[in-house]
Design a protein around this motif. Structure first.
Motif, PDB file in Angstrom:
ATOM      1  N   GLY A   4       0.822  -1.202   0.000  1.00 43.98           N
ATOM      2  CA  GLY A   4       0.000   0.000   0.000  1.00 43.98           C
ATOM      3  C   GLY A   4       0.852   1.246   0.000  1.00 43.98           C
ATOM      4  O   GLY A   4       2.072   1.204  -0.139  1.00 43.98           O
ATOM      5  N   GLY A   5       0.178   2.366   0.154  1.00 41.89           N
ATOM      6  CA  GLY A   5       0.878   3.641   0.210  1.00 41.89           C
ATOM      7  C   GLY A   5       0.999   4.284  -1.152  1.00 41.89           C
ATOM      8  O   GLY A   5       0.463   3.790  -2.153  1.00 41.89           O
ATOM      9  N   ALA A   6       1.742   5.373  -1.189  1.00 48.17           N
ATOM     10  CA  ALA A   6       1.903   6.125  -2.433  1.00 48.17           C
ATOM     11  C   ALA A   6       2.731   5.330  -3.428  1.00 48.17           C
ATOM     12  O   ALA A   6       3.671   4.628  -3.069  1.00 48.17           O
ATOM     13  N   LYS A   7       2.374   5.432  -4.674  1.00 46.36           N
ATOM     14  CA  LYS A   7       3.095   4.741  -5.733  1.00 46.36           C
ATOM     15  C   LYS A   7       4.350   5.543  -6.084  1.00 46.36           C
ATOM     16  O   LYS A   7       4.394   6.758  -5.915  1.00 46.36           O
ATOM     17  N   PRO A   8       5.369   4.888  -6.604  1.00 44.09           N
ATOM     18  CA  PRO A   8       6.597   5.606  -6.956  1.00 44.09           C
ATOM     19  C   PRO A   8       6.309   6.734  -7.942  1.00 44.09           C
ATOM     20  O   PRO A   8       5.557   6.570  -8.894  1.00 44.09           O
ATOM     21  N   GLY A   9       6.896   7.889  -7.681  1.00 43.05           N
ATOM     22  CA  GLY A   9       6.706   9.043  -8.547  1.00 43.05           C
ATOM     23  C   GLY A   9       5.505   9.896  -8.196  1.00 43.05           C
ATOM     24  O   GLY A   9       5.300  10.951  -8.787  1.00 43.05           O
ATOM     25  N   HIS A  10       4.697   9.446  -7.232  1.00 47.97           N
ATOM     26  CA  HIS A  10       3.505  10.207  -6.852  1.00 47.97           C
ATOM     27  C   HIS A  10       3.915  11.433  -6.048  1.00 47.97           C
ATOM     28  O   HIS A  10       4.705  11.347  -5.117  1.00 47.97           O
ATOM     29  N   GLU A  11       3.402  12.606  -6.431  1.00 49.66           N
ATOM     30  CA  GLU A  11       3.694  13.840  -5.710  1.00 49.66           C
ATOM     31  C   GLU A  11       2.823  13.901  -4.457  1.00 49.66           C
ATOM     32  O   GLU A  11       1.608  13.780  -4.529  1.00 49.66           O
ATOM     33  N   GLY A  12       3.454  14.097  -3.308  1.00 53.73           N
ATOM     34  CA  GLY A  12       2.727  14.117  -2.043  1.00 53.73           C
ATOM     35  C   GLY A  12       1.889  15.372  -1.870  1.00 53.73           C
ATOM     36  O   GLY A  12       2.112  16.387  -2.535  1.00 53.73           O
ATOM     37  N   HIS A  13       0.919  15.305  -0.975  1.00 55.74           N
ATOM     38  CA  HIS A  13       0.061  16.440  -0.667  1.00 55.74           C
ATOM     39  C   HIS A  13       0.095  16.662   0.838  1.00 55.74           C
ATOM     40  O   HIS A  13       0.096  15.714   1.606  1.00 55.74           O
ATOM     41  N   SER A  14       0.128  17.912   1.238  1.00 58.58           N
ATOM     42  CA  SER A  14       0.048  18.233   2.655  1.00 58.58           C
ATOM     43  C   SER A  14      -0.584  19.613   2.799  1.00 58.58           C
ATOM     44  O   SER A  14      -0.694  20.357   1.832  1.00 58.58           O
ATOM     45  N   ARG A  15      -0.994  19.929   4.010  1.00 55.75           N
ATOM     46  CA  ARG A  15      -1.594  21.221   4.275  1.00 55.75           C
ATOM     47  C   ARG A  15      -0.525  22.284   4.142  1.00 55.75           C
ATOM     48  O   ARG A  15       0.595  22.133   4.613  1.00 55.75           O
ATOM     49  N   THR A  16      -0.857  23.375   3.488  1.00 49.59           N
ATOM     50  CA  THR A  16       0.119  24.445   3.288  1.00 49.59           C
ATOM     51  C   THR A  16       0.236  25.292   4.551  1.00 49.59           C
ATOM     52  O   THR A  16      -0.752  25.550   5.237  1.00 49.59           O
ATOM     53  N   ILE A  17       1.450  25.709   4.835  1.00 46.89           N
ATOM     54  CA  ILE A  17       1.732  26.571   5.974  1.00 46.89           C
ATOM     55  C   ILE A  17       1.368  28.005   5.596  1.00 46.89           C
ATOM     56  O   ILE A  17       1.641  28.457   4.486  1.00 46.89           O
ATOM     57  N   SER A  18       0.746  28.726   6.494  1.00 46.67           N
ATOM     58  CA  SER A  18       0.317  30.094   6.241  1.00 46.67           C
ATOM     59  C   SER A  18       1.515  31.016   6.030  1.00 46.67           C
ATOM     60  O   SER A  18       2.521  30.922   6.734  1.00 46.67           O
ATOM     61  N   ASP A  19       1.393  31.917   5.049  1.00 53.25           N
ATOM     62  CA  ASP A  19       2.433  32.914   4.800  1.00 53.25           C
ATOM     63  C   ASP A  19       2.299  34.120   5.730  1.00 53.25           C
ATOM     64  O   ASP A  19       3.240  34.910   5.861  1.00 53.25           O
ATOM     65  N   THR A  20       1.141  34.275   6.346  1.00 55.32           N
ATOM     66  CA  THR A  20       0.885  35.445   7.184  1.00 55.32           C
ATOM     67  C   THR A  20       0.390  35.021   8.571  1.00 55.32           C
ATOM     68  O   THR A  20      -0.789  35.175   8.891  1.00 55.32           O
ATOM     69  N   PRO A  21       1.298  34.486   9.405  1.00 53.46           N
ATOM     70  CA  PRO A  21       0.850  34.099  10.751  1.00 53.46           C
ATOM     71  C   PRO A  21       0.542  35.334  11.589  1.00 53.46           C
ATOM     72  O   PRO A  21       1.102  36.404  11.371  1.00 53.46           O
ATOM     73  N   ASP A  22      -0.367  35.184  12.530  1.00 55.11           N
ATOM     74  CA  ASP A  22      -0.708  36.282  13.433  1.00 55.11           C
ATOM     75  C   ASP A  22       0.342  36.447  14.524  1.00 55.11           C
ATOM     76  O   ASP A  22       0.490  37.532  15.095  1.00 55.11           O
ATOM     77  N   GLU A  23       1.060  35.376  14.806  1.00 55.70           N
ATOM     78  CA  GLU A  23       2.069  35.420  15.864  1.00 55.70           C
ATOM     79  C   GLU A  23       3.161  34.418  15.517  1.00 55.70           C
ATOM     80  O   GLU A  23       2.890  33.356  14.967  1.00 55.70           O
ATOM     81  N   VAL A  24       4.404  34.746  15.816  1.00 60.09           N
ATOM     82  CA  VAL A  24       5.536  33.840  15.623  1.00 60.09           C
ATOM     83  C   VAL A  24       6.234  33.690  16.963  1.00 60.09           C
ATOM     84  O   VAL A  24       6.605  34.685  17.595  1.00 60.09           O
ATOM     85  N   VAL A  25       6.401  32.459  17.412  1.00 57.31           N
ATOM     86  CA  VAL A  25       7.092  32.179  18.667  1.00 57.31           C
ATOM     87  C   VAL A  25       8.322  31.352  18.321  1.00 57.31           C
ATOM     88  O   VAL A  25       8.208  30.274  17.741  1.00 57.31           O
ATOM     89  N   GLU A  26       9.501  31.859  18.668  1.00 59.38           N
ATOM     90  CA  GLU A  26      10.740  31.136  18.405  1.00 59.38           C
ATOM     91  C   GLU A  26      11.159  30.390  19.656  1.00 59.38           C
ATOM     92  O   GLU A  26      11.175  30.952  20.755  1.00 59.38           O
ATOM     93  N   HIS A  27      11.497  29.126  19.484  1.00 63.94           N
ATOM     94  CA  HIS A  27      11.934  28.276  20.590  1.00 63.94           C
ATOM     95  C   HIS A  27      13.426  28.025  20.409  1.00 63.94           C
ATOM     96  O   HIS A  27      13.827  27.326  19.492  1.00 63.94           O
TER      97      HIS A  27
END
Length: 176
Positions: free
Chosen positions: A49-72
């Motif tokens: 099972g799983g993604a076939k070879p060569g398949h482009e993955g999909h994920s949720r996009t990270i926001s370009d305009t966060p309301d707050e940035v916290v650096e750890h």
């Protein structure tokens, strides 16, 4: 088990071995084993099972305009325990996004009609009823949310009343 091992077995052991080999394999139909332990005939032939070879993955996009940035930033070296100064150069290793909804609370506006006595003639003059409060006491956003929940989410009036109470702290009658 080799031939020499079989020749050393007693008659009773040979009979038990033959009977054990003749018994059908235990499955969920012939014993109390759960069906999930049955061997699937197709399992050996199936592709992984799983993604076939060569398949482009999909994920949720990270926001370009966060309301707050916290650096750890680490404050101590994990190797020697020395303090790591804040002016040392750093680089981003990973970015994790936490998404939440802002607090939603009703905006309640009181419209007070005042009366004033005329200093010239003494007549008591009352302000007219404002246009904003004529008709329903509920604003267009609350009306829109209630209509959406009732129409598109098929909430009963009782559940709609409970949802508005739970989500917004509003105490409304079912008729309202």
């Amino acid at each position: 088990m080799g031939r020499s091992d079989l020749e050393r077995l007693s008659k009773e052991e040979l009979i038990e071995l033959v009977l054990r080999l003749q018994r059908p394999e235990k499955t969920s139909r012939t014993s109390s084993k759960p069906p999930s332990t049955d061997r699937k005939e197709q399992r050996e032939k199936s592709r992984p099972g799983g993604a076939k070879p060569g398949h482009e993955g999909h994920s949720r996009t990270i926001s370009d305009t966060p309301d707050e940035v916290v650096e750890h930033r680490p404050d101590r070296c994990s190797c020697c325990g020395a303090a790591l100064m804040t002016d040392l150069p750093s680089e981003t290793v990973s970015l994790h996004e936490h998404v939440d909804l802002p607090e939603v609370k009703p905006l309640i506006t009181h419209h007070r009609r005042l009366s004033v006595c005329c200093s010239t003639c003494g007549t008591r003059v009352v302000a007219p009823v404002p246009e904003a409060v004529r008709g329903t006491p509920f604003g267009p956003r609350l009306h829109g949310v209630a209509t959406y929940l009732k129409t598109f989410q098929a909430l009963s009036y009782e559940r709609l009343q409970g949802a508005l109470s739970d989500l917004f702290g509003l105490t409304l009658s079912q008729g309202g």
